[in-house]
Design an enzyme around this catalytic site. Structure first.
Site, mmCIF file in Angstrom:
data_model
loop_
_atom_site.group_PDB
_atom_site.id
_atom_site.type_symbol
_atom_site.label_atom_id
_atom_site.label_comp_id
_atom_site.label_asym_id
_atom_site.label_seq_id
_atom_site.Cartn_x
_atom_site.Cartn_y
_atom_site.Cartn_z
ATOM 1 N N GLU A 22 0.661 -1.251 -0.036
ATOM 2 C CA GLU A 22 -0.071 0.190 -0.108
ATOM 3 C C GLU A 22 0.825 1.361 0.014
ATOM 4 O O GLU A 22 1.746 1.230 0.671
ATOM 5 C CB GLU A 22 -0.939 -0.062 1.169
ATOM 6 C CG GLU A 22 -1.879 -0.989 0.913
ATOM 7 C CD GLU A 22 -2.935 -1.377 2.149
ATOM 8 O OE1 GLU A 22 -3.902 -1.566 1.920
ATOM 9 O OE2 GLU A 22 -2.742 -0.927 3.448
ATOM 10 N N CYS A 68 6.149 -7.662 6.991
ATOM 11 C CA CYS A 68 7.390 -6.957 7.875
ATOM 12 C C CYS A 68 7.786 -8.203 8.921
ATOM 13 O O CYS A 68 6.991 -8.754 9.536
ATOM 14 C CB CYS A 68 6.954 -5.530 8.545
ATOM 15 S SG CYS A 68 8.621 -4.963 9.349
ATOM 16 N N CYS A 86 5.899 -5.852 15.191
ATOM 17 C CA CYS A 86 5.624 -4.957 16.409
ATOM 18 C C CYS A 86 3.989 -5.363 16.876
ATOM 19 O O CYS A 86 3.323 -5.683 15.956
ATOM 20 C CB CYS A 86 5.293 -3.587 15.856
ATOM 21 S SG CYS A 86 7.285 -3.029 15.679
ATOM 22 N N CYS A 89 3.458 8.257 1.428
ATOM 23 C CA CYS A 89 3.998 7.393 2.448
ATOM 24 C C CYS A 89 4.025 6.220 1.613
ATOM 25 O O CYS A 89 3.292 5.395 0.983
ATOM 26 C CB CYS A 89 2.778 7.143 3.194
ATOM 27 S SG CYS A 89 3.222 6.041 4.766
ATOM 28 N N CYS A 140 -1.444 4.955 9.847
ATOM 29 C CA CYS A 140 -0.499 4.371 10.104
ATOM 30 C C CYS A 140 -0.738 3.018 10.844
ATOM 31 O O CYS A 140 -1.495 2.920 11.655
ATOM 32 C CB CYS A 140 0.519 5.251 11.303
ATOM 33 S SG CYS A 140 0.716 6.737 11.042
ATOM 34 N N CYS A 147 0.969 -3.534 15.180
ATOM 35 C CA CYS A 147 1.013 -3.079 13.727
ATOM 36 C C CYS A 147 0.409 -4.087 12.830
ATOM 37 O O CYS A 147 0.885 -5.104 12.866
ATOM 38 C CB CYS A 147 2.651 -2.872 13.349
ATOM 39 S SG CYS A 147 2.622 -2.486 11.773
HETATM 40 N N1 SAH Z 1 9.031 0.015 9.794
HETATM 41 C C1 SAH Z 1 9.134 1.098 9.983
HETATM 42 C C2 SAH Z 1 8.239 2.151 9.037
HETATM 43 C C3 SAH Z 1 6.948 1.667 8.866
HETATM 44 S S1 SAH Z 1 5.713 1.962 10.336
HETATM 45 C C4 SAH Z 1 8.945 1.687 11.505
HETATM 46 O O1 SAH Z 1 8.281 1.056 12.189
HETATM 47 O O2 SAH Z 1 9.119 2.810 11.740
HETATM 48 C C5 SAH Z 1 5.299 3.451 10.179
HETATM 49 C C6 SAH Z 1 5.046 4.066 11.464
HETATM 50 O O3 SAH Z 1 3.723 3.674 12.022
HETATM 51 C C7 SAH Z 1 5.810 3.743 12.781
HETATM 52 O O4 SAH Z 1 6.254 4.732 13.648
HETATM 53 C C8 SAH Z 1 5.048 2.633 13.212
HETATM 54 O O5 SAH Z 1 5.322 2.159 14.743
HETATM 55 C C9 SAH Z 1 3.667 3.268 13.426
HETATM 56 N N2 SAH Z 1 2.616 2.325 13.624
HETATM 57 C C10 SAH Z 1 2.507 1.012 13.337
HETATM 58 N N3 SAH Z 1 1.441 0.406 13.710
HETATM 59 C C11 SAH Z 1 0.602 1.290 14.077
HETATM 60 C C12 SAH Z 1 -0.768 1.517 14.594
HETATM 61 N N4 SAH Z 1 -1.345 0.414 14.677
HETATM 62 N N5 SAH Z 1 -1.281 2.828 14.987
HETATM 63 C C13 SAH Z 1 -0.400 3.949 14.829
HETATM 64 N N6 SAH Z 1 0.803 3.765 14.304
HETATM 65 C C14 SAH Z 1 1.432 2.777 14.127
HETATM 66 FE FE1 SF4 Z 2 7.415 -3.539 10.885
HETATM 67 FE FE2 SF4 Z 2 4.842 -2.408 11.566
HETATM 68 FE FE3 SF4 Z 2 6.976 -2.690 13.284
HETATM 69 FE FE4 SF4 Z 2 7.257 -0.879 11.379
HETATM 70 S S1 SF4 Z 2 5.904 -0.965 12.990
HETATM 71 S S2 SF4 Z 2 8.936 -2.427 11.977
HETATM 72 S S3 SF4 Z 2 6.253 -1.862 9.694
HETATM 73 S S4 SF4 Z 2 6.085 -4.245 12.420
#
Ligand code: SAH
Ligand code: SF4
Length: 391
Positions: A90, A110, A114, A103, A348, A117
């Site tokens: 996306e 990934c 996390c 973005c 995000c 996420c």
């Molecule tokens: N992998 C990289 C970039 C992609 S994620 C990273 O983790 O930084 C981009 C941002 O979205 C990151 O700061 C991540 O922590 C945040 N993010 C991920 N899942 C989210 C969610 N469910 N709600 C809000 N922010 C989220």
């Molecule tokens: Fe990967 Fe999502 Fe963690 Fe970013 S926030 S490192 S995209 S799992």
């Protein structure tokens, strides 16, 4: 057929040389592709006919097929691109007064996984190529120029953030040439401060990026201590907070801005207490000692965007405001991210590239679940469960 979106200008020069062409031809070709959005070699009339014929025979500008496009009430656009093999990624365009931010995704899925996420939850499928990363920008820029009827030289996209699906610094080899195309004056001509790499903290690659291609850096911290960060961002077990902040400090020596953006996803009763805000403040401000030097930073609080099966909730607005106040009163510039494209799940962490191949996603989830069971449950869930229990 070679996809010319794969090359930064240096690599395109090498390729042109292999075709027996002068290097400056590469610059002309590069400008056609990335400044004018051209893909029809026959129309590139300032290139010699013989070269155009070679291009037609050996090369292409292969865009990504658009699987879907959604436009939110606030003008945010989300494209789902089919990258083959049942995977999709996306890309989100966020229009704001005077600027347009794109973005971009760097991986299908990934591996960092996390807790909060949707992309992480989906599991890792594969790295995107440089061509697939650039194709997102190429499509968005020239599609938007057409729709907005922008004139020559007017740009639709003024800022790029590598905050879509995937961990950009776990796909370093493909991401760096893509950044170079974005920055190139003969390409998209974006300044280093308008291109942001966001990372969950791949320390050795932060160090390399500083030397290879320093752009603005955002670090996804999400917790003020290692015990909690281990749970939320499993990569922390490999590169704990002290190492991460040290690497971020080193990055500042060559960064285009004099601060690092700290991203912090606000999770109700998990990482959003006033005590945790004070701990974060102490971490970032430091105490002047060599043991705790702090980090020049701005904090961006991101209210958690829920997705099914996360089991987590968004912090209430008052808690976010109280958290922000602690940081702000402590002298740290703090912003609360506005949620955009809510109605189309473009915010995000909601990017999951959900498409055709459900079975594959199910398989990956099962795999991820079995991998998780292998880890001691108390260690994995501990602080998160405890915090929530206290609520
Ligand atoms: N992998 C990289 C970039 C992609 S994620 C990273 O983790 O930084 C981009 C941002 O979205 C990151 O700061 C991540 O922590 C945040 N993010 C991920 N899942 C989210 C969610 N469910 N709600 C809000 N922010 C989220
Ligand atoms: Fe990967 Fe999502 Fe963690 Fe970013 S926030 S490192 S995209 S799992």
């Amino acid at each position: 057929m070679v996809n010319l979106l794969q090359f930064d200008r240096g690599a395109l020069g090498d390729w042109c040389e292999q075709q027996g062409e002068q290097p400056f031809r590469a610059t002309q070709l590069f400008r056609w592709i990335h400044q004018r959005g051209a893909r029809d070699f026959a129309a590139m009339t300032d290139l010699a006919k013989s070269f155009r014929e070679k291009l037609v025979a050996a090369a292409e500008v292969a865009a990504l097929p658009v699987a879907s496009e959604q436009v939110a009430d606030d003008g945010t656009i989300k494209w789902l691109f089919d990258v083959g093999g049942g995977d999709a990624v996306e890309t989100v365009f966020i229009p704001e007064a005077g600027r347009g931010t794109l973005c971009i995704s760097s991986q299908a899925g990934c591996a960092v996984n996390c807790r909060f996420c949707a992309t992480g939850h989906q599991g890792f499928s594969r790295n995107l190529t440089t061509a697939e990363i650039i194709a997102q920008l190429w499509h968005a820029e020239f599609e938007l120029r057409r729709r907005l009827a922008l004139g020559q030289g007017e740009r639709a996209i003024t800022n790029v953030v590598m905050m879509g699906m995937g961990e950009p610094l776990q796909n370093y080899a493909a991401v760096v040439p893509a950044l170079k195309v974005m920055l190139d004056d003969h390409g998209y001509g974006l300044s280093r401060r308008r291109v942001t790499v966001s990372t969950s903290g791949v320390v050795p690659m932060i160090d390399r990026l500083r030397d290879d291609c320093p752009v603005a850096l955002a670090v996804s911290l999400h917790a003020p201590d290692d015990a909690l960060r281990d749970e939320l961002v499993p990569l922390n077990r490999k590169y704990p907070i002290a190492e991460l902040l040290a690497s971020a400090r080193g990055y500042l020596e060559r960064a285009p801005r004099d601060f690092i953006t700290i991203e912090y996803c606000m999770l109700d009763r998990v990482n959003d207490s006033p005590a945790q805000a004070r701990a974060l403040l102490a971490l970032l401000r430091g105490d002047g000692s060599s043991a705790n030097p702090g980090l020049p930073s701005k904090v961006n609080l991101i209210p958690f965007n829920p997705f099914p099966a996360s089991g987590l909730a968004r912090s209430p607005a008052e808690r976010v405001a109280a958290f922000a106040k602690v940081l702000h009163d402590g002298g740290i510039v703090t912003t609360i991210r506005k949620t955009r494209g809510d109605d189309i799940a473009a915010a995000c962490g909601q990017l999951a590239g959900e498409v055709q191949d459900r079975t594959r996603v199910a398989e990956r989830r099962a795999h991820a679940a079995s991998a998780r069971v292998a880890a001691p449950l108390s260690r994995r869930r501990g602080p998160v469960a405890a915090e929530r229990g206290r609520a």
